[in-house]
Design an enzyme around this catalytic site. Structure first.
Site, mmCIF file in Angstrom:
data_model
loop_
_atom_site.group_PDB
_atom_site.id
_atom_site.type_symbol
_atom_site.label_atom_id
_atom_site.label_comp_id
_atom_site.label_asym_id
_atom_site.label_seq_id
_atom_site.Cartn_x
_atom_site.Cartn_y
_atom_site.Cartn_z
ATOM 1 N N GLU A 66 49.507 42.757 28.789
ATOM 2 C CA GLU A 66 48.790 41.914 29.745
ATOM 3 C C GLU A 66 47.299 42.046 29.477
ATOM 4 O OE1 GLU A 66 48.096 40.692 34.406
ATOM 5 O OE2 GLU A 66 49.484 42.323 33.977
ATOM 6 N N GLU A 91 41.872 45.889 30.219
ATOM 7 C CA GLU A 91 40.972 45.414 31.277
ATOM 8 C C GLU A 91 39.594 46.006 31.042
ATOM 9 O OE1 GLU A 91 39.068 43.732 33.940
ATOM 10 O OE2 GLU A 91 41.222 43.236 34.018
ATOM 11 N N ASP A 118 37.674 45.558 25.472
ATOM 12 C CA ASP A 118 37.713 44.141 25.145
ATOM 13 C C ASP A 118 38.995 43.866 24.358
ATOM 14 O OD1 ASP A 118 37.391 41.674 23.887
ATOM 15 O OD2 ASP A 118 35.283 41.985 23.426
ATOM 16 N N ASP A 141 39.409 34.366 34.140
ATOM 17 C CA ASP A 141 38.221 33.768 34.729
ATOM 18 C C ASP A 141 38.173 32.288 34.359
ATOM 19 O OD1 ASP A 141 35.607 32.954 35.418
ATOM 20 O OD2 ASP A 141 34.832 34.982 35.122
ATOM 21 N N LYS A 145 32.284 25.944 35.838
ATOM 22 C CA LYS A 145 31.222 25.014 35.480
ATOM 23 C C LYS A 145 31.424 24.519 34.048
ATOM 24 C CE LYS A 145 27.782 27.011 38.587
ATOM 25 N NZ LYS A 145 26.444 27.647 38.708
ATOM 26 N N THR A 214 51.598 37.636 43.756
ATOM 27 C CA THR A 214 50.593 38.530 44.322
ATOM 28 C C THR A 214 50.193 38.097 45.734
ATOM 29 O OG1 THR A 214 48.729 37.240 43.480
ATOM 30 C CG2 THR A 214 49.662 38.912 42.011
ATOM 31 N N LYS A 215 49.573 39.011 46.464
ATOM 32 C CA LYS A 215 49.074 38.686 47.803
ATOM 33 C C LYS A 215 48.062 37.555 47.733
ATOM 34 C CE LYS A 215 49.704 43.338 49.724
ATOM 35 N NZ LYS A 215 49.029 44.525 50.304
ATOM 36 N N PHE A 216 47.216 37.583 46.701
ATOM 37 C CA PHE A 216 46.224 36.534 46.496
ATOM 38 C C PHE A 216 46.901 35.177 46.354
ATOM 39 C CE2 PHE A 216 44.118 33.875 43.293
ATOM 40 C CZ PHE A 216 42.890 33.656 43.907
#
Length: 245
Positions: A66, A91, A118, A141, A145, A214-216
């Site tokens: 992951e 991560e 990375d 992410d 924009k 997930t909770k999100f």
């Protein structure tokens, strides 16, 4: 992550646009203690040469990666549900690494190894080609924009790089809650010569049970937010991917 040329698998990547900004938040006391206690056992450092994954886990088993696991909730849930498989998490944000190590220690989960690094660099220098049964990229992410879209992780060159590491028949599972990013992911993955959609052409995948909710995400669902999953399958031999420049 690299967005211009597929990096040589044995060389670190330099002078590239990165898909993340390193914002190292403050570690909680629990996260700091978990890093001190569990990192020596479950943490991994980027190397100068590639090594068999068996050396990380002490066993041979299907191994899944992951990239960008956040606070580690999905990675933890997958590892608990599938104890006969190995999981690697990468991560860049240390508090998330500390949080996952804390949860692992409390639950006694031992089939995860972590890099606080990375992902492009770890792939280029440390993980062996043709070694992964699958790669997960959940909610990267979105760089919403338009002028920042070049920073998005899912780009053609990045999929070229992943093709070196995913075994034939292995999966690339991506998910996002930004519709325009989902459309970009679909275009990039569909155009890749190394991956085939597990669904009819151009269609997204209903959330597989293998991706924890997930909770999100539950909170977003209540607000009517959409989530798009894409599951693609590695379709050619790693030897073919080595020809990608």
């Amino acid at each position: 992550m690299s967005h211009e040329t597929a990096p040589e698998a044995t060389q670190p990547v330099r002078h590239r646009i990165k898909s993340f900004v390193l914002r190292q938040g403050r570690l909680s006391k629990g996260q700091k203690r978990a890093l001190e206690t569990y990192w020596p056992r479950f943490g991994c450092e980027r190397g100068t040469e590639k090594r068999p994954l068996e050396t990380l886990f002490g066993r041979t088993a299907p191994t899944f990666l992951e990239i960008g696991f956040g606070m580690g909730h999905s990675l933890m849930a997958m590892a608990q549900a599938r104890p006969d498989e190995n999981f690697i998490g990468i991560e860049v944000h240390k508090p998330g690494v500390g949080a996952l190590l804390k949860d692992m220690g409390e639950a006694g989960v031992e089939n995860i190894r972590l890099f606080n690094d990375d992902a492009v660099e770890v792939l280029a220098t440390t993980l062996p080609e043709n070694s992964l049964a699958g790669v997960y990229v959940f909610f990267p992410d979105p760089w919403h924009k338009k002028r920042h879209h070049k920073r998005r992780l899912i780009q053609p060159a990045f999929l070229d790089q992943l093709a070196r590491f995913i075994q034939p028949g292995g999966i690339l599972h991506m998910a996002t809650d930004w519709e325009d990013y989902a459309e970009q992911m679909m275009t990039v993955a569909t155009d890749s010569p190394w991956f085939d959609n597990s669904q009819p052409s151009g269609q997204f995948t209903p959330r597989p049970d293998s991706r924890p909710l997930t909770k999100f995400e539950k909170r977003g669902q209540k607000l009517g937010h959409g989530v798009w999953d894409l599951v693609f399958v590695r379709n050619q031999s790693p030897a073919d991917a080595s020809s990608v420049q």
